[in-house]
Design a protein around this motif. Structure first.
Motif, PDB file in Angstrom:
ATOM      1  N   CYS A   1     -22.822  12.675 -44.024  1.00 56.73           N
ATOM      2  CA  CYS A   1     -23.498  12.606 -42.467  1.00 56.73           C
ATOM      3  C   CYS A   1     -21.623  11.597 -42.161  1.00 56.73           C
ATOM      4  CB  CYS A   1     -24.257  13.031 -42.368  1.00 56.73           C
ATOM      5  SG  CYS A   1     -25.693  14.025 -42.454  1.00 56.73           S
ATOM      6  N   LYS A   2     -22.499  11.166 -42.349  1.00 54.58           N
ATOM      7  CA  LYS A   2     -20.874   9.846 -41.044  1.00 54.58           C
ATOM      8  C   LYS A   2     -19.565  10.461 -41.835  1.00 54.58           C
ATOM      9  CE  LYS A   2     -24.234   5.322 -40.889  1.00 54.58           C
ATOM     10  NZ  LYS A   2     -24.684   3.991 -42.322  1.00 54.58           N
TER      11      LYS A   2
ATOM     12  N   LEU B   1     -18.655  13.205 -39.835  1.00 55.21           N
ATOM     13  CA  LEU B   1     -18.689  12.743 -38.935  1.00 55.21           C
ATOM     14  C   LEU B   1     -17.626  12.258 -38.430  1.00 55.21           C
ATOM     15  CD1 LEU B   1     -19.686  12.925 -35.574  1.00 55.21           C
ATOM     16  CD2 LEU B   1     -20.553  10.997 -36.630  1.00 55.21           C
ATOM     17  N   LYS B   2     -17.058  11.400 -39.485  1.00 53.29           N
ATOM     18  CA  LYS B   2     -15.380  11.221 -38.990  1.00 53.29           C
ATOM     19  C   LYS B   2     -14.576  11.654 -39.486  1.00 53.29           C
ATOM     20  CE  LYS B   2     -13.179   6.605 -40.842  1.00 53.29           C
ATOM     21  NZ  LYS B   2     -12.957   5.676 -42.350  1.00 53.29           N
TER      22      LYS B   2
ATOM     23  N   LYS C   1     -13.815  13.651 -35.681  1.00 54.13           N
ATOM     24  CA  LYS C   1     -13.237  12.692 -35.211  1.00 54.13           C
ATOM     25  C   LYS C   1     -11.996  12.965 -35.219  1.00 54.13           C
ATOM     26  CE  LYS C   1     -17.482  10.484 -33.286  1.00 54.13           C
ATOM     27  NZ  LYS C   1     -17.929   9.239 -32.940  1.00 54.13           N
TER      28      LYS C   1
ATOM     29  N   VAL D   1     -18.015  17.918 -34.237  1.00 51.77           N
ATOM     30  CA  VAL D   1     -19.132  16.534 -33.704  1.00 51.77           C
ATOM     31  C   VAL D   1     -19.653  16.463 -33.731  1.00 51.77           C
ATOM     32  CG1 VAL D   1     -17.998  14.413 -32.522  1.00 51.77           C
ATOM     33  CG2 VAL D   1     -15.793  15.692 -33.786  1.00 51.77           C
ATOM     34  N   GLU D   2     -19.923  17.545 -32.205  1.00 49.74           N
ATOM     35  CA  GLU D   2     -21.522  17.114 -32.003  1.00 49.74           C
ATOM     36  C   GLU D   2     -22.611  18.101 -32.446  1.00 49.74           C
ATOM     37  OE1 GLU D   2     -21.666  20.313 -29.007  1.00 49.74           O
ATOM     38  OE2 GLU D   2     -20.241  19.325 -26.973  1.00 49.74           O
TER      39      GLU D   2
ATOM     40  N   GLU E   1     -23.006  14.816 -35.113  1.00 54.33           N
ATOM     41  CA  GLU E   1     -24.008  14.128 -34.738  1.00 54.33           C
ATOM     42  C   GLU E   1     -25.209  14.057 -34.380  1.00 54.33           C
ATOM     43  OE1 GLU E   1     -21.824  13.497 -30.823  1.00 54.33           O
ATOM     44  OE2 GLU E   1     -20.381  12.158 -31.100  1.00 54.33           O
ATOM     45  N   HIS E   2     -25.611  15.621 -34.324  1.00 52.33           N
ATOM     46  CA  HIS E   2     -26.947  15.788 -34.469  1.00 52.33           C
ATOM     47  C   HIS E   2     -27.249  15.497 -35.891  1.00 52.33           C
ATOM     48  CE1 HIS E   2     -30.635  17.974 -34.100  1.00 52.33           C
ATOM     49  NE2 HIS E   2     -30.073  18.447 -35.026  1.00 52.33           N
TER      50      HIS E   2
ATOM     51  N   LEU F   1     -26.530  13.530 -37.865  1.00 53.93           N
ATOM     52  CA  LEU F   1     -26.227  12.447 -38.147  1.00 53.93           C
ATOM     53  C   LEU F   1     -27.483  11.787 -37.822  1.00 53.93           C
ATOM     54  CD1 LEU F   1     -25.012   9.929 -39.941  1.00 53.93           C
ATOM     55  CD2 LEU F   1     -23.400   8.991 -37.526  1.00 53.93           C
ATOM     56  N   ARG F   2     -27.847  11.356 -36.437  1.00 53.81           N
ATOM     57  CA  ARG F   2     -29.464  11.365 -36.010  1.00 53.81           C
ATOM     58  C   ARG F   2     -30.656  11.347 -36.924  1.00 53.81           C
ATOM     59  NH1 ARG F   2     -26.605  12.792 -30.959  1.00 53.81           N
ATOM     60  NH2 ARG F   2     -27.602  14.540 -31.372  1.00 53.81           N
TER      61      ARG F   2
ATOM     62  N   GLN G   1     -30.049   9.674 -39.722  1.00 53.57           N
ATOM     63  CA  GLN G   1     -30.398   8.174 -39.983  1.00 53.57           C
ATOM     64  C   GLN G   1     -31.937   8.330 -39.533  1.00 53.57           C
ATOM     65  OE1 GLN G   1     -28.202   5.893 -39.928  1.00 53.57           O
ATOM     66  NE2 GLN G   1     -30.001   4.424 -40.143  1.00 53.57           N
TER      67      GLN G   1
END
Length: 390
Positions: A176-177, A180-181, A184, A222-223, A226-227, A229-230, A233
């Motif tokens: 996920c990281k 996301l990278k 972006k 991206v959104e 990020e979701h 990823l949260r 995590q």
């Protein structure tokens, strides 16, 4: 057959994502979430505990059952009885079997003969030693082997399962990281292209509109990343806490195994003490039985003694009065007592282990006996209970 293709495809995609992430980490092309030092120490301690517990367990099994064939057969028998929910019968030990053979042989040779009577006594001692061994094996299996096996087959399997799940969630988190990278970077690139003024002389002026649309799409991506990823995590942190609690339980495992180790040592000490006691009793009994070697060696002398009064017979040796025996001027020796000995009659001298006495031989006395002196006390002592020093 109801076959969920969507679920299968999702699982295959997840597996592929983890495989890609794992490969990139090995090649140094992707970042990896590192666990804190305390967590790494807990995992290292758990691995060390598992490895040494397994080695101790296997070697203890070999100690208690040295024959690998018997050991394999015993394990198969235990497995079958366990599956049938029945208690396995107690197995006869080698010592008990040897004792039974000796006593059966004594019946054939004659229990009244020196050899037969000795076989009976030794056979009975071997049976007692075998019974003590069987009790020791049962106690050790319950108090020591079973807790170790329960840890390896129960607690450790749970820890391994949770650790594998944690590793999978860690791969998902890092994937996920990475996603996301990349999103972006693509969003920034699309934004830069969208800020450029359109070239209306270009044959395809619609590229400007497409760039603006791509920028919006990457913003949504991206959104979404990020979701995800949260969520990843949160799941990783939850699983890390569960795994941490299980790993910290290794300390309790050490305490439990320490208690079991003490019980094993106590059982082993009791077993060897019983064996030593049985052997002492056997030596006493053998000292009271007629000695075929002495009879055979004195028989020719006794025959000659029937024609000569100067030679003592075995019967005359038995009537020897110890209190009238005088220590020779030369030939006395010091001896250390190896075992406690209780005198059978007034002609014998009771002994205590580790004490020093003076011993010497007397003509006509059985070769298995010596005359021993301790202060004003004097009596016959068995040679097998002594260590001659000088």
């Amino acid at each position: 057959m109801d076959f969920n293709v969507k679920k299968l495809a999702s699982g295959a995609g997840l597996f592929f994502t983890r495989a890609v992430q794992f490969t990139e980490e090995k090649l140094g092309q992707a970042e990896k979430t590192e666990l804190d030092a305390h967590f790494e120490n807990l995992m290292s301690r758990a691995d060390c505990t598992k490895n040494w517990t397994e080695k101790i367990y296997r070697q203890t099994e070999i100690l208690l059952q040295p024959n690998p064939i018997d050991h394999t057969g015993a394990r198969i028998e235990e497995f079958l009885y366990e599956k049938l929910d029945r208690k396995a019968p107690s197995r006869i030990t080698n010592g008990e079997l040897l004792g039974q053979y000796m006593q059966d042989a004594a019946k054939e040779f004659g229990p009244g003969t020196p050899y037969g009577s000795t076989l009976i006594e030794v056979g009975e001692c071997e049976r007692r030693l075998g019974a003590a061994e069987r009790e020791f094996l049962q106690t050790s299996a319950i108090s020591f082997l079973t807790p170790l096996r329960n840890f390896l087959e129960g607690d450790w399997r749970t820890i391994s399962k949770e650790r594998r799940l944690l590793e999978n969630l860690r791969l998902d988190l890092d994937a996920c990281k990475t996603r996301l990278k990349k999103a972006k970077v693509a969003e920034a690139k699309a934004a830069c292209e969208g800020e450029m003024a359109p070239d209306f002389h270009e044959t395809r002026p619609r590229n400007y509109v497409l760039s603006a649309s791509a920028s919006a799409l990457w913003s949504e991506e991206v959104e979404k990343a990020e979701h995800e990823l949260r969520v990843a995590q949160t799941e990783f942190d939850r699983q890390a806490e569960v795994t941490r609690l299980l790993l910290e339980g290794i300390s309790s495992t050490h305490v439990n195994h320490l208690r079991c180790l003490h019980e094993f040592v106590e059982a082993q000490a009791a077993y060897y003490k019983r064996c030593h006691h049985h052997m002492q009793e056997l030596q006493k009994e053998l000292g009271r039985l007629p000695n075929a070697f002495a009879l055979n060696s004195t028989h020719p002398v006794a025959t000659a003694g029937s024609a000569s009064e100067g030679v003592s017979s075995p019967v005359e040796t038995d009537t020897l009065k110890i209190e009238e025996v005088q220590a020779p001027a030369t030939g006395t020796r010091k001896a250390k007592v190896l075992y406690d000995y209780d005198a059978a009659d007034s002609s014998e001298l009771s002994l205590l282990a580790d004490e020093l006495i003076t011993v010497y031989t007397v003509p006509g006395m059985d070769s298995d006996w010596l005359v021993g002196e301790r202060g004003n006390q004097k009596g016959k002592v068995p040679v097998t209970y002594l260590e001659l020093l000088s």
